[in-house]
Structures are given as C-alpha cells and as structure tokens.
Design a protein around this motif. Structure first.
Motif, PDB file in Angstrom:
ATOM      1  N   TYR A  54       2.050 -69.993  25.374  1.00  0.00           N
ATOM      2  CA  TYR A  54       0.956 -70.954  25.257  1.00  0.00           C
ATOM      3  C   TYR A  54      -0.287 -70.336  24.638  1.00  0.00           C
ATOM      4  O   TYR A  54      -1.145 -71.035  24.142  1.00  0.00           O
ATOM      5  CB  TYR A  54       0.606 -71.530  26.635  1.00  0.00           C
ATOM      6  CG  TYR A  54       1.724 -72.325  27.230  1.00  0.00           C
ATOM      7  CD1 TYR A  54       2.487 -73.164  26.420  1.00  0.00           C
ATOM      8  CD2 TYR A  54       2.035 -72.241  28.571  1.00  0.00           C
ATOM      9  CE1 TYR A  54       3.529 -73.895  26.950  1.00  0.00           C
ATOM     10  CE2 TYR A  54       3.078 -72.976  29.109  1.00  0.00           C
ATOM     11  CZ  TYR A  54       3.825 -73.795  28.296  1.00  0.00           C
ATOM     12  OH  TYR A  54       4.855 -74.526  28.812  1.00  0.00           O
ATOM     13  N   GLY A  55      -0.393 -68.989  24.677  1.00  0.00           N
ATOM     14  CA  GLY A  55      -1.628 -68.328  24.290  1.00  0.00           C
ATOM     15  C   GLY A  55      -1.947 -68.364  22.809  1.00  0.00           C
ATOM     16  O   GLY A  55      -3.102 -68.530  22.438  1.00  0.00           O
ATOM     17  N   TYR A  56      -0.933 -68.236  21.935  1.00  0.00           N
ATOM     18  CA  TYR A  56      -1.270 -68.002  20.526  1.00  0.00           C
ATOM     19  C   TYR A  56      -1.918 -69.198  19.863  1.00  0.00           C
ATOM     20  O   TYR A  56      -2.723 -69.031  18.949  1.00  0.00           O
ATOM     21  CB  TYR A  56      -0.050 -67.503  19.739  1.00  0.00           C
ATOM     22  CG  TYR A  56       1.030 -68.511  19.460  1.00  0.00           C
ATOM     23  CD1 TYR A  56       2.069 -68.707  20.348  1.00  0.00           C
ATOM     24  CD2 TYR A  56       1.019 -69.252  18.280  1.00  0.00           C
ATOM     25  CE1 TYR A  56       3.066 -69.618  20.089  1.00  0.00           C
ATOM     26  CE2 TYR A  56       2.019 -70.178  18.015  1.00  0.00           C
ATOM     27  CZ  TYR A  56       3.039 -70.351  18.921  1.00  0.00           C
ATOM     28  OH  TYR A  56       4.017 -71.263  18.661  1.00  0.00           O
ATOM     29  N   ASN A  57      -1.616 -70.427  20.330  1.00  0.00           N
ATOM     30  CA  ASN A  57      -2.289 -71.584  19.745  1.00  0.00           C
ATOM     31  C   ASN A  57      -3.767 -71.619  20.141  1.00  0.00           C
ATOM     32  O   ASN A  57      -4.628 -71.910  19.310  1.00  0.00           O
ATOM     33  CB  ASN A  57      -1.593 -72.883  20.169  1.00  0.00           C
ATOM     34  CG  ASN A  57      -0.409 -73.207  19.277  1.00  0.00           C
ATOM     35  OD1 ASN A  57      -0.574 -73.398  18.085  1.00  0.00           O
ATOM     36  ND2 ASN A  57       0.781 -73.230  19.848  1.00  0.00           N
ATOM     37  N   GLY A  58      -4.063 -71.280  21.413  1.00  0.00           N
ATOM     38  CA  GLY A  58      -5.449 -71.205  21.858  1.00  0.00           C
ATOM     39  C   GLY A  58      -6.198 -70.114  21.111  1.00  0.00           C
ATOM     40  O   GLY A  58      -7.358 -70.286  20.723  1.00  0.00           O
TER      41      GLY A  58
END
Lengths: 264, 264, 264
Positions: free
Chosen positions: C25-29
C-alpha cells in the motif's frame, strides 16, 4: 478510395499471418485500416501505424472480451474505436503524422439552424444509404446499397432493420433539428444502423417486444451521437462507432432481465 | 418551481405505468425530470426528453446495477447522472433544445479569492440548508428544512449525518478558499450531504470507526467536487451528484475489507 | 529536492502508523507525496493534502485491487494517478492551492518540429537515464543511474529491461518526431520503462515470445503517452504514469490466453 481497399487488405493480411480466428478478430483490424487513412495524410509511417494498430486491435479485442465476459456482452467495435482514438490523439504530439482530416478542436457551442427545412425531403433516399455506407467512413449511395445487398444475403431481417434504423435515425435527428448536412451525410445514422441490427436481429429473435426495445435504442443512439460529438469537440477526434457501442452495451447488459424469453 | 413539481410527477407516472419496482427505479427518473427543466428552456420537446430520459434511466439502472453486482455496490444516482449528462451534452448539437441554463464551456483557470472572508459567518445557517435543498438542484432554506424533516421521520441518524455532512463540507470548502458564492449556494455541500448519509447511516451501522471513515469521505467529496468542476468546465455541463457517486463507490467497494463487523 | 525526500518519508510514515501491509500500500502514497510538491507551490496546506492523499491512495488501492481481482490484474500505479489527478484538478477550484507547476490548459494542436535533428545523438546517454529518473518526476543522470543500481540488486533482468525499454522508447519517439526536448527530459520514456519492467520481467518469465510481446508493449506505451498528452491538454494536468498503467492492463488482461506457459 484505392487506399481504403488496400488498407483493408493489409488489415486482413496481418490477421491472416497470425492465423488466429480471423472472423472474430479481423474486423476490428480491418476498420482500423479503413479509419486511419481517412483522418491521417498517407505516408509510409501511416502504413506502419495500420500494421501496429491491427496488432493492438487484436490484443484489445482479447482484453475487452475478457473484461466483458463477466457480464456476458460482446466487445462489438470497441477495440477498433479505442485503438483508432489512441493513434489519432497521439498524431497531435508526433509531427510525422499529419492529421489534416481531423476536426479542429473547439469548445462545444449551441448549434443553430440556418438553412430552411423545405429542401429536406429531396434527398431522404440518398441520406438513407449514406448512413449505411458511413459505417465504413464514406458517403455513397452505391456503397450503401452494395453493403445492404451483402447484408440481405446473410440475413434478410438484418437488412430490414438496417434500412428502418437508418430511416428512424434521420427522422429523429431532423425532428431534433441537428445540422442538416451532417444528417444527409449519414453522420447521425451510421451508429443507429448498427444498433438496429445488433438489438433487432443479431442478439435477439425479432418480436413485437424486441421491436419496441430496438426503437428506443435507435432514438437513444442518435442522442448519444450528439452527446459524443459535443464531448469530443475539445479534443478534435471523431466519435467513430462509439455511440453504437455505448447504446448497445446499455441495452444488452440488462437484456437478460427484461426479455429472457426472446434471448437466443 | 411549478415545472419542477410537475416534472417530478411525470417522472413518477412513467415509472408507475411500467408497474416495476417503483421505489428502486423511480428516483433516478424523478431526478432526470427535475434536472432537465433546470438546464434546458422548457418546450414540448423537453417534456419528450423527460419521458425518454426516464425510460433510459430505468434501463441504465438495470445495466449499472448488473455491472456493480460483481463488487456488491449499489448504483446510487449514477443512472441519473449519466442519462442527464448525455441529454445535456446532446443539447449542444440539436438546435431545438436550448441550453440557456448550462455553464459556458471554458478552460479551467486557477480561482483567486476577491471577496473578504469576514462576511462569511453571517449566512452559515442558510448555507447549511441550501446544501441540502441543492440535492434537488435549487437553493432554499425552507426546502432544505422540509427535506431534513422528511429524512428525520425516516431515520434520525440519517438527518443528523446530513446536517453534519453539510456543515463539514462548508468548513472544508471555506478552509480551502473555494468560491464563496458557490459555497453559500450549497454547490460544495450537496454531494457531501449524500456521502455522509450513504457512508454514515444507510450502508453501515453508526460507530466511532464509521464516523472517522465518513469524516474522510465527506472531506474527499468536497475535493472531488472541485476536481469534477474543473474536469467538466471545457464541456459546459454540471457535475450533478457525480462527486457523491465517485466518493461513495471508492469508500464502499473496499468496505467489506476495512470494516466487516459494522457492515449491515 | 529536499521537499521531495521529506514528502516521501511523510508518505511512508502515514502508512507505517496504520500498520498495514506497507510494501503493497505504501508506494502509491509515496508517489503522491513526490508528485504534489512538484506541481503545487509548497504551503502547510499542501502537507495536509499529502497526508489526505496518502490515506485516499490506500483506500483507492483497496478499491481498485478489489475491482481488478475479477480479471486477475494488479492495480499498478493507478491509485497514485487517480488520487493525484483529483487533487491537482481540484487545485484549480481552490485558491489556497497554487498550481504554478501545472501545464497551461489549451486545445491540442499538431506539433511541428522546429529544431534540426543533428544535435540528437549527443545526449542519448543522458536521455536514457533521464527516462528512468523521470518515474519519480525529475530529470537527472545520477538519479537514473542510482535507481537502476537499486533495481539491478533486486533483479538483473528488470534493470536490463528498464534500460532497453528507455532506449526503445527514445528511438520510437524520435522516429515519430515528437518534441525533442520532451524526449530528452525522459517524458516519453518513463512510462515505457515501467511497461518494459512489468511486461518483461515482473509478471512473466523472460523468453523470446515475451520479448516480442514486450517490444510491442513499449512502442504502444509511447503512442499512448502522446495520446494522453493530447487528451489532458484542455484540462491542464500531467499524464503521470497513466500510459504505463493503460498499456500494461491492455497487455496483461489477455495474457493468460496468449501465453499461459510463460506465466509465473
């Protein structure tokens, strides 16, 4: 004209070489081959685009068919429309692709009738067949009649629905007072013809209930045609057969619920 | 005003004649009947468009509900939005439909505040209820209060969420310095009110966790409202309740994963 | 530059606090945190937008992943693109968000080459790595090389595909005579690099057949890049990595049918 025929052959050849189910994958590539030379000035590079476009149209047919399988709907001409839109849009960014045939990008503005409507009835016979030939992106009485004969040999019902669809579309567009020249060139009827064939004969057995359903579908296709013309005007690309695709998807997805008995 | 009421009745009548599940299919047709006379100058043809639009809204409700069934999400007001958008877009192409009520197509440009923000607090009570009445496309303190009373009779929680959603939306839009007149007319809050009701009370049992989730949803709806205003400005059509539909779909699809315990 | 790094950390921190599967989930944020300060003038409010954008990117990752599960395709960077597009579009409506870094909205117009192409070959080495660093929205030889080393440590095949993809994209764009400055800054190659990695190494085991498939995918990504530049020009927002997302989805959905043997 010659270019169109050769392009069609190229489109088909590319498919043939691949030796895949030609009938199903070929027609979208064929339409790409017809559409690109209509809007782009011919050059060796456009031939390259047709070959690439044909390959992409096969991939996108597979992709869209796979997505739509979930709701048991066919891809129709959507792969052709998306592939051609992408190449035409990209032609603005690449100076080696000259898009002289594309409409000029502009804001939508309310259309106001200037011509008097008395000259209307003279050409209704021509308009009828222009709408059918316009499916292949040209206006021609002979072309429309030839296509209709070909269709009648395959299925008489389909040919009847095609003519009635074209007539109803011209009637609707005239009643709503659309641009008269566009109506005469068949620009409001070519998608309606396809919707009439798809809703009326291909996917359902003809009956009175199907007839009413098709009637609404054809009228709606004319409205979608007007809406998409407005939507695409700031982008400077044509609607192609998207109004047919949208209207048919809208009416085919809930089809199983409304008329399961007539479904083939 | 009268036209709106009559149009609503027409919309409902069309549904009734069809004798289908009125409650579920009727409200999208009803909203089409309210929206078209707001943006198009009244004429017998617009009445025809309302009847056709109501039929199309039923077909598209069936279609969209069938598509969204895959992810267990409701169609919400999407059928109304798409049907109305198509008719409004097509009005540019047809000279018999006069779209005097539509915004003028233009490029998006950075909004810069001109008014001083001191006059803000005077009207916050009005703005609160304008946001609720704006769901039916008009700004009225009385209309908003009447709608809220109707909602409170049905569900007290829904009414509380509606008022809080409207207040939070006005707060967010003011904080982000949106056009003050638009905020006052409720143009930033009507979608947020619907999101607050949908996320907060209709689909989930209220709880602290749902509250935090709804809070983010309402703030996001205000941002989507600004984004869609920009997106549609070159096309000259209004956002209608699309910000609500987009924000709610975004938060409802992964809902089962984030909070399965509170799901009804 | 510093702001970008801090923003990246913020994006990651927000994820960490949530204690969810960070890697996925982190890389889009993180990308939202990089993109917003590039296009919006920094202010405390933009920090707030980054925090909100990171939360929304997680919700939309869940939403898009849930939708795409039906066809067994990954969300890729679509959550980042949609979240950033919405915030950038909304910045036009809110006077507290200054979007000085966004392109000016304008109609698409045919690009015509002015510079002579002889100066082309001098910078091809720079262009190659600009295309790789442009994934993180800046043009830098060193940045591109550092990113490539990081990639090579993880997977040598991925690094080889990245360099070849960048080279092929520059070749295609030059051949189609796109804006030379844009090519040099890597604006035609950053999406192609991602497509090359995705089609070539991440999702399929490398083989000759995969190679031909990736080749077409990379060329098509360059065309989609040109198309999306045209499509978004009236809206005044950048394409971000959408060309990569579209091209990869198109080629990955029918992947199971075309090459099931090589699928991991």
């Amino acid at each position: 004209m010659l270019g169109t025929v050769v392009a069609t052959l190229t489109g088909l050849t590319v498919r043939d070489r691949k030796s895949w189910r030609v009938g199903l994958y070929g027609y979208n590539g064929c339409l790409v081959g017809v559409a690109l030379p209509t809007f782009l000035e011919m050059s060796p590079l456009v031939w390259g685009c047709i070959v690439l476009g044909s390959i992409i149209s096969v991939v996108s047919t597979l992709c869209i068919a796979d997505i739509l399988k979930t709701w048991k709907v066919a891809a129709l001409t959507a792969p052709f429309v998306f592939t051609t839109w992408i190449i035409l849009l990209s032609s603005y960014a690449f100076s080696s692709l000259h898009n002289g045939g594309l409409p000029h990008p502009s804001f939508p503005h309310q259309f106001i009738v200037e011509t008097n409507s008395t000259e209307n009835r003279h050409y209704v016979f021509d308009s009828l067949f222009n709408g059918i030939s316009q499916i292949f992106l040209f206006s021609s009485l002979i072309g429309g009649i030839l296509f209709l004969i070909g269709l009648a040999i395959e299925s008489l019902w389909a040919a009847i629905f095609a003519v009635c669809g074209s007539f109803l579309a011209i009637l609707t567009a005239t009643f709503l007072m659309a641009n008269y020249d566009s109506i005469h060139l068949g620009l409001y009827s070519f998608s309606a013809v396809l919707t009439a064939i798809a809703l009326g004969s291909t996917f359902n057995n003809p009956s009175w209930r199907v007839l009413a359903y098709t009637l609404i579908g054809v009228i709606f296709t004319v409205i979608v045609q007007g809406a998409l013309d407005t939507l695409l005007s700031p982008l400077g690309i044509p609607t192609l057969t998207m109004p047919f695709v949208l209207a048919s998807w809208l009416f085919l997805v809930p089809n199983k619920e409304i008329m399961p008995a007539h479904r083939q």
